[in-house]
Design an enzyme around this catalytic site. Sequence first.
Site, PDB file in Angstrom:
ATOM      1  N   LYS A  11       0.808  -1.218   0.000  1.00 54.26           N
ATOM      2  CA  LYS A  11       0.000   0.000   0.000  1.00 54.26           C
ATOM      3  C   LYS A  11       0.852   1.286   0.000  1.00 54.26           C
ATOM      4  O   LYS A  11       2.057   1.237   0.282  1.00 54.26           O
ATOM      5  CB  LYS A  11      -0.928  -0.026   1.224  1.00 54.26           C
ATOM      6  CG  LYS A  11      -1.992  -1.129   1.163  1.00 54.26           C
ATOM      7  CD  LYS A  11      -2.952  -1.031   2.351  1.00 54.26           C
ATOM      8  CE  LYS A  11      -4.030  -2.087   2.296  1.00 54.26           C
ATOM      9  NZ  LYS A  11      -4.991  -1.961   3.430  1.00 54.26           N
ATOM     10  N   TYR A  51     -12.347  -1.714  -3.517  1.00 46.73           N
ATOM     11  CA  TYR A  51     -12.796  -1.856  -2.125  1.00 46.73           C
ATOM     12  C   TYR A  51     -14.310  -1.689  -1.982  1.00 46.73           C
ATOM     13  O   TYR A  51     -14.795  -1.380  -0.889  1.00 46.73           O
ATOM     14  CB  TYR A  51     -12.067  -0.845  -1.237  1.00 46.73           C
ATOM     15  CG  TYR A  51     -10.754  -1.346  -0.656  1.00 46.73           C
ATOM     16  CD1 TYR A  51     -10.687  -2.524   0.100  1.00 46.73           C
ATOM     17  CD2 TYR A  51      -9.574  -0.630  -0.828  1.00 46.73           C
ATOM     18  CE1 TYR A  51      -9.490  -2.975   0.641  1.00 46.73           C
ATOM     19  CE2 TYR A  51      -8.363  -1.076  -0.274  1.00 46.73           C
ATOM     20  CZ  TYR A  51      -8.338  -2.251   0.456  1.00 46.73           C
ATOM     21  OH  TYR A  51      -7.153  -2.687   1.005  1.00 46.73           O
ATOM     22  N   PHE A  59     -15.211   4.353   7.104  1.00 46.62           N
ATOM     23  CA  PHE A  59     -13.854   4.717   6.689  1.00 46.62           C
ATOM     24  C   PHE A  59     -13.640   4.604   5.175  1.00 46.62           C
ATOM     25  O   PHE A  59     -12.530   4.784   4.685  1.00 46.62           O
ATOM     26  CB  PHE A  59     -12.824   3.841   7.415  1.00 46.62           C
ATOM     27  CG  PHE A  59     -13.054   2.355   7.257  1.00 46.62           C
ATOM     28  CD1 PHE A  59     -12.668   1.678   6.111  1.00 46.62           C
ATOM     29  CD2 PHE A  59     -13.663   1.638   8.269  1.00 46.62           C
ATOM     30  CE1 PHE A  59     -12.877   0.317   5.966  1.00 46.62           C
ATOM     31  CE2 PHE A  59     -13.889   0.270   8.136  1.00 46.62           C
ATOM     32  CZ  PHE A  59     -13.496  -0.380   6.975  1.00 46.62           C
ATOM     33  N   ARG A  87      -2.125 -14.107   4.625  1.00 41.45           N
ATOM     34  CA  ARG A  87      -2.791 -13.421   5.746  1.00 41.45           C
ATOM     35  C   ARG A  87      -1.972 -13.569   7.034  1.00 41.45           C
ATOM     36  O   ARG A  87      -1.904 -12.655   7.861  1.00 41.45           O
ATOM     37  CB  ARG A  87      -4.205 -13.975   5.946  1.00 41.45           C
ATOM     38  CG  ARG A  87      -5.164 -13.793   4.778  1.00 41.45           C
ATOM     39  CD  ARG A  87      -5.641 -12.389   4.532  1.00 41.45           C
ATOM     40  NE  ARG A  87      -6.115 -11.710   5.708  1.00 41.45           N
ATOM     41  CZ  ARG A  87      -6.801 -10.554   5.681  1.00 41.45           C
ATOM     42  NH1 ARG A  87      -7.094  -9.972   4.510  1.00 41.45           N
ATOM     43  NH2 ARG A  87      -7.165  -9.969   6.765  1.00 41.45           N
ATOM     44  N   ARG A 104       2.484  -6.244   9.350  1.00 37.86           N
ATOM     45  CA  ARG A 104       1.771  -5.125   9.963  1.00 37.86           C
ATOM     46  C   ARG A 104       2.332  -4.766  11.333  1.00 37.86           C
ATOM     47  O   ARG A 104       2.382  -3.581  11.686  1.00 37.86           O
ATOM     48  CB  ARG A 104       0.281  -5.427   9.995  1.00 37.86           C
ATOM     49  CG  ARG A 104      -0.358  -5.241   8.603  1.00 37.86           C
ATOM     50  CD  ARG A 104      -1.727  -5.832   8.510  1.00 37.86           C
ATOM     51  NE  ARG A 104      -2.486  -5.345   7.352  1.00 37.86           N
ATOM     52  CZ  ARG A 104      -3.634  -5.868   6.960  1.00 37.86           C
ATOM     53  NH1 ARG A 104      -4.168  -6.894   7.619  1.00 37.86           N
ATOM     54  NH2 ARG A 104      -4.269  -5.383   5.914  1.00 37.86           N
ATOM     55  N   ASN A 114      -2.071   0.398   6.715  1.00 38.64           N
ATOM     56  CA  ASN A 114      -1.505  -0.830   7.282  1.00 38.64           C
ATOM     57  C   ASN A 114      -0.677  -1.652   6.310  1.00 38.64           C
ATOM     58  O   ASN A 114      -0.564  -2.869   6.440  1.00 38.64           O
ATOM     59  CB  ASN A 114      -2.613  -1.660   7.950  1.00 38.64           C
ATOM     60  CG  ASN A 114      -3.712  -2.043   6.974  1.00 38.64           C
ATOM     61  OD1 ASN A 114      -3.602  -1.763   5.787  1.00 38.64           O
ATOM     62  ND2 ASN A 114      -4.749  -2.703   7.471  1.00 38.64           N
ATOM     63  N   HIS A 117      -2.367  -5.342   1.569  1.00 38.16           N
ATOM     64  CA  HIS A 117      -3.676  -5.985   1.377  1.00 38.16           C
ATOM     65  C   HIS A 117      -3.430  -7.439   1.011  1.00 38.16           C
ATOM     66  O   HIS A 117      -2.465  -7.746   0.307  1.00 38.16           O
ATOM     67  CB  HIS A 117      -4.454  -5.323   0.227  1.00 38.16           C
ATOM     68  CG  HIS A 117      -5.611  -6.166  -0.234  1.00 38.16           C
ATOM     69  ND1 HIS A 117      -6.821  -6.153   0.405  1.00 38.16           N
ATOM     70  CD2 HIS A 117      -5.706  -7.106  -1.228  1.00 38.16           C
ATOM     71  CE1 HIS A 117      -7.632  -7.027  -0.183  1.00 38.16           C
ATOM     72  NE2 HIS A 117      -6.967  -7.613  -1.171  1.00 38.16           N
ATOM     73  N   GLU A 128      -9.959 -10.425  -7.502  1.00 39.47           N
ATOM     74  CA  GLU A 128      -8.942  -9.376  -7.329  1.00 39.47           C
ATOM     75  C   GLU A 128      -7.787  -9.553  -8.314  1.00 39.47           C
ATOM     76  O   GLU A 128      -7.294  -8.573  -8.883  1.00 39.47           O
ATOM     77  CB  GLU A 128      -8.446  -9.372  -5.878  1.00 39.47           C
ATOM     78  CG  GLU A 128      -9.538  -8.891  -4.919  1.00 39.47           C
ATOM     79  CD  GLU A 128      -9.182  -9.028  -3.447  1.00 39.47           C
ATOM     80  OE1 GLU A 128     -10.029  -8.655  -2.610  1.00 39.47           O
ATOM     81  OE2 GLU A 128      -8.067  -9.500  -3.106  1.00 39.47           O
TER      82      GLU A 128
HETATM   83  P1  DAT Z   1      -7.901  -6.503   5.855  1.00 37.03           P
HETATM   84  O1  DAT Z   1      -7.112  -5.496   5.043  1.00 37.03           O
HETATM   85  O2  DAT Z   1      -7.100  -7.055   7.003  1.00 37.03           O
HETATM   86  O3  DAT Z   1      -8.523  -7.593   5.003  1.00 37.03           O
HETATM   87  P2  DAT Z   1     -10.574  -5.349   6.071  1.00 37.03           P
HETATM   88  O4  DAT Z   1     -10.917  -6.111   4.820  1.00 37.03           O
HETATM   89  O5  DAT Z   1     -11.482  -5.501   7.249  1.00 37.03           O
HETATM   90  O6  DAT Z   1      -9.098  -5.694   6.574  1.00 37.03           O
HETATM   91  O7  DAT Z   1     -10.498  -3.792   5.753  1.00 37.03           O
HETATM   92  C1  DAT Z   1      -9.923  -3.336   4.532  1.00 37.03           C
HETATM   93  C2  DAT Z   1      -9.089  -2.126   4.821  1.00 37.03           C
HETATM   94  O8  DAT Z   1      -9.920  -1.073   5.292  1.00 37.03           O
HETATM   95  C3  DAT Z   1      -8.037  -2.311   5.921  1.00 37.03           C
HETATM   96  O9  DAT Z   1      -6.866  -2.938   5.459  1.00 37.03           O
HETATM   97  C4  DAT Z   1      -7.809  -0.893   6.347  1.00 37.03           C
HETATM   98  C5  DAT Z   1      -9.200  -0.284   6.241  1.00 37.03           C
HETATM   99  N1  DAT Z   1      -9.880  -0.354   7.555  1.00 37.03           N
HETATM  100  C6  DAT Z   1     -10.452  -1.443   8.114  1.00 37.03           C
HETATM  101  N2  DAT Z   1     -10.968  -1.154   9.320  1.00 37.03           N
HETATM  102  C7  DAT Z   1     -10.721   0.173   9.525  1.00 37.03           C
HETATM  103  C8  DAT Z   1     -11.001   1.092  10.580  1.00 37.03           C
HETATM  104  N3  DAT Z   1     -11.641   0.707  11.684  1.00 37.03           N
HETATM  105  N4  DAT Z   1     -10.577   2.375  10.425  1.00 37.03           N
HETATM  106  C9  DAT Z   1      -9.932   2.781   9.309  1.00 37.03           C
HETATM  107  N5  DAT Z   1      -9.646   1.965   8.283  1.00 37.03           N
HETATM  108  C10 DAT Z   1     -10.019   0.692   8.382  1.00 37.03           C
HETATM  109 MG    MG Z   2     -10.028  -7.546   3.635  1.00 39.51          MG
END
Ligand code: DAT
Ligand code: MG
Length: 140
Positions: A11, A51, A59, A87, A104, A114, A117, A128
């Site tokens: 990212k 996304y 967010f 993961r 991370r 973070n 992805h 994807e």
């Molecule tokens: P991951 O990337 O671990 O699969 P996710 O699919 O739940 O996590 O969320 C996608 C992305 O969205 C994540 O990498 C960062 C952002 N994100 C998730 N939860 C968030 C939050 N509480 N505040 C801000 N950004 C968030």
């Molecule tokens: Mg995810």
Amino acid sequence: MALERTFSIIKPDATRRNLTGAINKKFEDAGLRVVAQKRIQLSKAQAGEFYKVHAERPFYDELCEFMASAPIVAQVLEGEGAIAKNREVMGATNPSDAAAGTIRAEFAESVGENSVHGSDAPETAAVEIAYFFSGLELVG
Ligand code: DAT
Ligand code: MG
């Protein structure tokens, strides 16, 4: 366990800090192989499409802005159980929950920024990968 392919993004927070090599070393050390890779900068609309599953989350707008804020490295990783392995090497979404030694835990700046992805299931991996790469670009 079957040989699998999964989709990975390094990212903007990580490309900005010149961490592409350090992050890919973690994947390679875990037995994952980069079989496709490109460094590109997404538009906010392209990030939003990628996304879109999160479109209703509070967010979402911030996430799309961030993903378009600097180059990303889009890549396909291959290996035994690659989806779960990726993961595991990434660590938990929130870096304060991420296990020691994960990407991370070592590199992420916040839950939003973070560093990586990774696809969460075979179906999402297929969608994807196809969003970013043609079959001709998957070179093993
Ligand atoms: P991951 O990337 O671990 O699969 P996710 O699919 O739940 O996590 O969320 C996608 C992305 O969205 C994540 O990498 C960062 C952002 N994100 C998730 N939860 C968030 C939050 N509480 N505040 C801000 N950004 C968030
Ligand atoms: Mg995810």
